[in-house]
Scaffold this motif. Structure first.
Motif, PDB file in Angstrom:
ATOM      1  N   PHE A   1      -6.677  -0.749 -10.458  1.00  0.00           N
ATOM      2  CA  PHE A   1      -7.011  -0.808  -9.032  1.00  0.00           C
ATOM      3  C   PHE A   1      -6.588  -2.151  -8.436  1.00  0.00           C
ATOM      4  O   PHE A   1      -6.053  -2.196  -7.335  1.00  0.00           O
TER       5      PHE A   1
ATOM      6  N   PHE B   1      -6.322  -3.099  -4.501  1.00  0.00           N
ATOM      7  CA  PHE B   1      -7.700  -2.888  -4.074  1.00  0.00           C
ATOM      8  C   PHE B   1      -8.532  -4.142  -4.293  1.00  0.00           C
ATOM      9  O   PHE B   1      -8.466  -4.760  -5.351  1.00  0.00           O
TER      10      PHE B   1
ATOM     11  N   GLN C   1     -14.621  -0.585  -7.349  1.00  0.00           N
ATOM     12  CA  GLN C   1     -13.785   0.581  -7.063  1.00  0.00           C
ATOM     13  C   GLN C   1     -13.686   1.485  -8.290  1.00  0.00           C
ATOM     14  O   GLN C   1     -13.749   2.709  -8.174  1.00  0.00           O
TER      15      GLN C   1
ATOM     16  N   VAL D   1      -6.858   8.948  -0.994  1.00  0.00           N
ATOM     17  CA  VAL D   1      -6.730   7.536  -1.373  1.00  0.00           C
ATOM     18  C   VAL D   1      -5.607   7.374  -2.393  1.00  0.00           C
ATOM     19  O   VAL D   1      -4.770   6.470  -2.276  1.00  0.00           O
TER      20      VAL D   1
ATOM     21  N   SER E   1      -2.300   5.117  -1.651  1.00  0.00           N
ATOM     22  CA  SER E   1      -2.164   3.873  -2.409  1.00  0.00           C
ATOM     23  C   SER E   1      -1.101   3.924  -3.505  1.00  0.00           C
ATOM     24  O   SER E   1      -0.589   2.883  -3.900  1.00  0.00           O
TER      25      SER E   1
ATOM     26  N   LEU F   1      -9.866   3.015   2.412  1.00  0.00           N
ATOM     27  CA  LEU F   1      -8.600   2.294   2.484  1.00  0.00           C
ATOM     28  C   LEU F   1      -8.692   1.120   3.455  1.00  0.00           C
ATOM     29  O   LEU F   1      -8.204   0.023   3.166  1.00  0.00           O
TER      30      LEU F   1
ATOM     31  N   TYR G   1      -8.394  -1.628   0.650  1.00  0.00           N
ATOM     32  CA  TYR G   1      -7.001  -1.571   0.191  1.00  0.00           C
ATOM     33  C   TYR G   1      -6.160  -2.608   0.917  1.00  0.00           C
ATOM     34  O   TYR G   1      -6.060  -2.602   2.140  1.00  0.00           O
ATOM     35  N   ARG G   2      -5.577  -3.498   0.156  1.00  0.00           N
ATOM     36  CA  ARG G   2      -4.693  -4.534   0.687  1.00  0.00           C
ATOM     37  C   ARG G   2      -3.437  -4.581  -0.172  1.00  0.00           C
ATOM     38  O   ARG G   2      -3.326  -5.399  -1.072  1.00  0.00           O
ATOM     39  N   PRO G   3      -2.496  -3.681   0.093  1.00  0.00           N
ATOM     40  CA  PRO G   3      -1.282  -3.647  -0.732  1.00  0.00           C
ATOM     41  C   PRO G   3      -0.473  -4.922  -0.540  1.00  0.00           C
ATOM     42  O   PRO G   3      -0.487  -5.544   0.519  1.00  0.00           O
TER      43      PRO G   3
END
Length: 172
Positions: A47, A52, A58, A92, A96, A164, A168-170
């Motif tokens: 993750f 993430f 998570q 998700v 992701s 997300l 979520y921070r890609p």
């Protein structure tokens, strides 16, 4: 129209199909959650690697939601809610990991997650069938039909969007 009403009521004509769909979707999600739960450190690392925040939380949440949703679907309990959890989990995963890889699962594409989500929505629509907890509790007629399918899809997508947005921070 008669066939649709019959399916929505979980008649004996569709009992086997509903059970088969519950076993396929519920069993797969349950197994996925057990895998995550048995390897929380590895799941948390994964993750984190895909972007993430709070990866340990998570990983735990993923395992709990997948095991819970899978078990509920297998039992035919709170079917639209359990289906929404599957839709959310798959949405998700799609956003992701899978969307950028194209369609086919052989290239880590979105083929699998889309089919699992659609199967869950279809199950919410046809209902869990007569061999289910929902039926035993007298809830099955309320837990099937287009409104149940829409509930599963809508709540699942909304929950995925919230997760997300919050976590979520890609990497760029």
């Amino acid at each position: 129209m008669k066939v649709v009403r019959s399916m929505a009521r979980g008649s004996s004509d569709t009992a086997g199909a509903a059970l088969l769909l519950r076993v396929a979707v519920g069993g797969t999600i349950l197994a996925h959650g057990l895998k995550h739960g048995r390897s929380l450190d590895g799941t948390a690392g994964w993750f984190q690697s895909i972007g993430f925040r709070h990866p340990t939380s998570q990983a735990r949440a993923s395992a709990v939601v997948e095991v819970g949703a899978g078990a509920a679907i297998l039992a035919g309990a709170a079917t639209p809610v359990a289906a929404a959890a599957v839709v959310g989990t798959m949405a998700v995963a799609a956003r992701s990991v899978h969307l950028s890889n194209g369609f086919f699962i052989t290239a880590e594409g979105w083929e699998y997650v889309a089919n699992m989500a659609v199967g869950a929505v279809a199950l919410a629509g046809i209902g869990p069938g007569p061999w289910s907890v929902d039926k035993a509790l007298g809830l099955e007629p309320k837990f099937s039909g287009n409104s149940s399918a829409a509930l599963a899809a809508g709540v699942g997508i909304a929950a995925a969007a919230a997760q997300l947005a919050l976590f979520y921070r890609p990497s760029k």
